[in-house]
Design an enzyme around this catalytic site. Sequence first.
Site, PDB file in Angstrom:
ATOM      1  N   VAL A 110       0.256   7.667  12.948  1.00 11.81           N
ATOM      2  CA  VAL A 110       0.952   6.491  13.493  1.00 11.81           C
ATOM      3  C   VAL A 110       2.476   6.571  13.361  1.00 11.81           C
ATOM      4  CG1 VAL A 110      -0.876   4.742  13.432  1.00 11.81           C
ATOM      5  CG2 VAL A 110       0.544   5.102  11.412  1.00 11.81           C
ATOM      6  N   TYR A 136       9.384   2.465  -1.891  1.00 15.70           N
ATOM      7  CA  TYR A 136       8.167   1.699  -1.581  1.00 15.70           C
ATOM      8  C   TYR A 136       8.455   0.201  -1.641  1.00 15.70           C
ATOM      9  CZ  TYR A 136       3.265   0.173  -1.866  1.00 15.70           C
ATOM     10  OH  TYR A 136       2.054  -0.446  -1.632  1.00 15.70           O
ATOM     11  N   SER A 138      10.533  -0.835   1.270  1.00 11.81           N
ATOM     12  CA  SER A 138       9.794  -0.835   2.545  1.00 11.81           C
ATOM     13  C   SER A 138       8.919  -2.076   2.659  1.00 11.81           C
ATOM     14  CB  SER A 138       8.946   0.440   2.689  1.00 11.81           C
ATOM     15  OG  SER A 138       7.804   0.427   1.841  1.00 11.81           O
ATOM     16  N   LYS A 139       8.312  -2.487   1.551  1.00 10.83           N
ATOM     17  CA  LYS A 139       7.412  -3.646   1.626  1.00 10.83           C
ATOM     18  C   LYS A 139       8.210  -4.950   1.757  1.00 10.83           C
ATOM     19  CE  LYS A 139       3.462  -1.452   1.525  1.00 10.83           C
ATOM     20  NZ  LYS A 139       2.576  -1.434   2.685  1.00 10.83           N
TER      21      LYS A 139
HETATM   22  P1  NDP Z   1      -5.402   4.501   0.994  1.00  7.36           P
HETATM   23  O1  NDP Z   1      -4.604   5.697   0.608  1.00  7.36           O
HETATM   24  O2  NDP Z   1      -6.798   4.407   0.509  1.00  7.36           O
HETATM   25  O3  NDP Z   1      -5.350   4.298   2.563  1.00  7.36           O
HETATM   26  C1  NDP Z   1      -4.193   4.578   3.301  1.00  7.36           C
HETATM   27  C2  NDP Z   1      -4.583   4.745   4.750  1.00  7.36           C
HETATM   28  O4  NDP Z   1      -3.414   5.038   5.526  1.00  7.36           O
HETATM   29  C3  NDP Z   1      -5.571   5.865   4.968  1.00  7.36           C
HETATM   30  O5  NDP Z   1      -6.546   5.446   5.891  1.00  7.36           O
HETATM   31  C4  NDP Z   1      -4.721   6.970   5.570  1.00  7.36           C
HETATM   32  O6  NDP Z   1      -5.544   7.746   6.399  1.00  7.36           O
HETATM   33  C5  NDP Z   1      -3.709   6.145   6.365  1.00  7.36           C
HETATM   34  N1  NDP Z   1      -2.483   6.879   6.663  1.00  7.36           N
HETATM   35  C6  NDP Z   1      -1.605   7.396   5.775  1.00  7.36           C
HETATM   36  N2  NDP Z   1      -0.601   8.013   6.425  1.00  7.36           N
HETATM   37  C7  NDP Z   1      -0.862   7.896   7.755  1.00  7.36           C
HETATM   38  C8  NDP Z   1      -0.208   8.317   8.924  1.00  7.36           C
HETATM   39  N3  NDP Z   1       0.953   9.008   8.881  1.00  7.36           N
HETATM   40  N4  NDP Z   1      -0.760   8.023  10.125  1.00  7.36           N
HETATM   41  C9  NDP Z   1      -1.928   7.331  10.192  1.00  7.36           C
HETATM   42  N5  NDP Z   1      -2.590   6.889   9.111  1.00  7.36           N
HETATM   43  C10 NDP Z   1      -2.059   7.171   7.908  1.00  7.36           C
HETATM   44  O7  NDP Z   1      -4.555   3.265   0.449  1.00  7.36           O
HETATM   45  P2  NDP Z   1      -4.745   1.672   0.552  1.00  7.36           P
HETATM   46  O8  NDP Z   1      -5.940   1.306   1.285  1.00  7.36           O
HETATM   47  O9  NDP Z   1      -4.507   1.171  -0.800  1.00  7.36           O
HETATM   48  O10 NDP Z   1      -3.442   1.339   1.405  1.00  7.36           O
HETATM   49  C11 NDP Z   1      -3.466   0.413   2.475  1.00  7.36           C
HETATM   50  C12 NDP Z   1      -2.224  -0.436   2.387  1.00  7.36           C
HETATM   51  O11 NDP Z   1      -2.313  -1.245   1.216  1.00  7.36           O
HETATM   52  C13 NDP Z   1      -0.917   0.333   2.269  1.00  7.36           C
HETATM   53  O12 NDP Z   1       0.032  -0.184   3.173  1.00  7.36           O
HETATM   54  C14 NDP Z   1      -0.495   0.087   0.835  1.00  7.36           C
HETATM   55  O13 NDP Z   1       0.904   0.112   0.682  1.00  7.36           O
HETATM   56  C15 NDP Z   1      -1.060  -1.292   0.595  1.00  7.36           C
HETATM   57  N6  NDP Z   1      -1.231  -1.619  -0.820  1.00  7.36           N
HETATM   58  C16 NDP Z   1      -2.113  -0.934  -1.612  1.00  7.36           C
HETATM   59  C17 NDP Z   1      -2.225  -1.224  -2.948  1.00  7.36           C
HETATM   60  C18 NDP Z   1      -3.138  -0.481  -3.865  1.00  7.36           C
HETATM   61  O14 NDP Z   1      -2.994  -0.594  -5.092  1.00  7.36           O
HETATM   62  N7  NDP Z   1      -4.066   0.299  -3.354  1.00  7.36           N
HETATM   63  C19 NDP Z   1      -1.413  -2.301  -3.568  1.00  7.36           C
HETATM   64  C20 NDP Z   1      -0.548  -2.962  -2.646  1.00  7.36           C
HETATM   65  C21 NDP Z   1      -0.463  -2.629  -1.325  1.00  7.36           C
HETATM   66  P3  NDP Z   1      -5.405   9.310   6.738  1.00  7.36           P
HETATM   67  O15 NDP Z   1      -5.003   9.997   5.466  1.00  7.36           O
HETATM   68  O16 NDP Z   1      -6.779   9.652   7.234  1.00  7.36           O
HETATM   69  O17 NDP Z   1      -4.361   9.381   7.795  1.00  7.36           O
END
Ligand code: NDP
Length: 261
Positions: free
Chosen positions: A69, A159, A162-163
């Site tokens: 993305v 990070y 960005s948020k």
């Molecule tokens: P994960 O690492 O489990 O999921 C991240 C997702 O983003 C994956 O599906 C990954 O898929 C996708 N992704 C990463 N880079 C790209 C890219 N360049 N293009 C397309 N897809 C991408 O983490 P979370 O589910 O935790 O993260 C989801 C959101 O939650 C994030 O924005 C994170 O900042 C936020 N968040 C998470 C917290 C936590 O503690 N887990 C706390 C606070 C916020 P793939 O590698 O297949 O591309």
Amino acid sequence: MPDRAQKRFQNRVAIVTGASSGIGRATALALGGEGAKVTVTARRPERLGALAREIEMAGGAALPLAGDVTEADFRSRVVEETVERFGGLDHLVNSAGVIAFGTIENTGLDAWQRMFALNVEAVFDLMRLSVPHLLERKGSIVNVSSVNGIRSFPGVLAYNSSKSALDQLTRCSALELAAKGVRVNSVNPGVTRTELHLAGGLDDDRYAAFVEHSKTTHPIGRIGKPEEVADLALFLLSDDAGFCTGVTIPVDGGRHLTCAR
Ligand code: NDP
């Protein structure tokens, strides 16, 4: 509480980024379980294929689209192919995101730019591309932000920044679209058990220690589950939240109350 038997998202069309893992995956599954047609996107195609099958088993429909993305052409493709396949768009969930560790003294410009390319720019552009379609159906957007967007923590400078930018994007676009019937909100999770921190550079041992320590930084005494974040995301997307826009809601076991580190 909403009557889940009513399936709030029956025949609604949603795009969920970051759907191959964690919060995005949980949100896509929950939407599918309530009858939505969901475009699931991330870079790993095999995971998206498996998720699409799960969504279909749960009664929804799915369009898996694998790609990065941060690439403009791919973002256009995601919106165009969704509208072409499902006939419109009701909801956008921006969950794709990355964390990286670093301070003002050791974060390089390239690391800052990579962070903003995914956590902010990709979200802005997907919103921009989706809005004309969302206006037609008076839809809604949920951005997955973080407690780091609303509180300051050392050692995760890019990070956190960005948020915060993402939260302002949520509020400003909510204000601009409110009278036109499109709502924009954020969920702001605390530490949630996903792959985020491992992908961001922690090894298994350091992640286990971080999870243990997080019991002390989250007043409820544990880290969150992706499904708990998905529950809030679905509420904000749904008509149940018809009077909510521009909110950035912590789902963090109370962490925002303390700033504990
Ligand atoms: P994960 O690492 O489990 O999921 C991240 C997702 O983003 C994956 O599906 C990954 O898929 C996708 N992704 C990463 N880079 C790209 C890219 N360049 N293009 C397309 N897809 C991408 O983490 P979370 O589910 O935790 O993260 C989801 C959101 O939650 C994030 O924005 C994170 O900042 C936020 N968040 C998470 C917290 C936590 O503690 N887990 C706390 C606070 C916020 P793939 O590698 O297949 O591309």
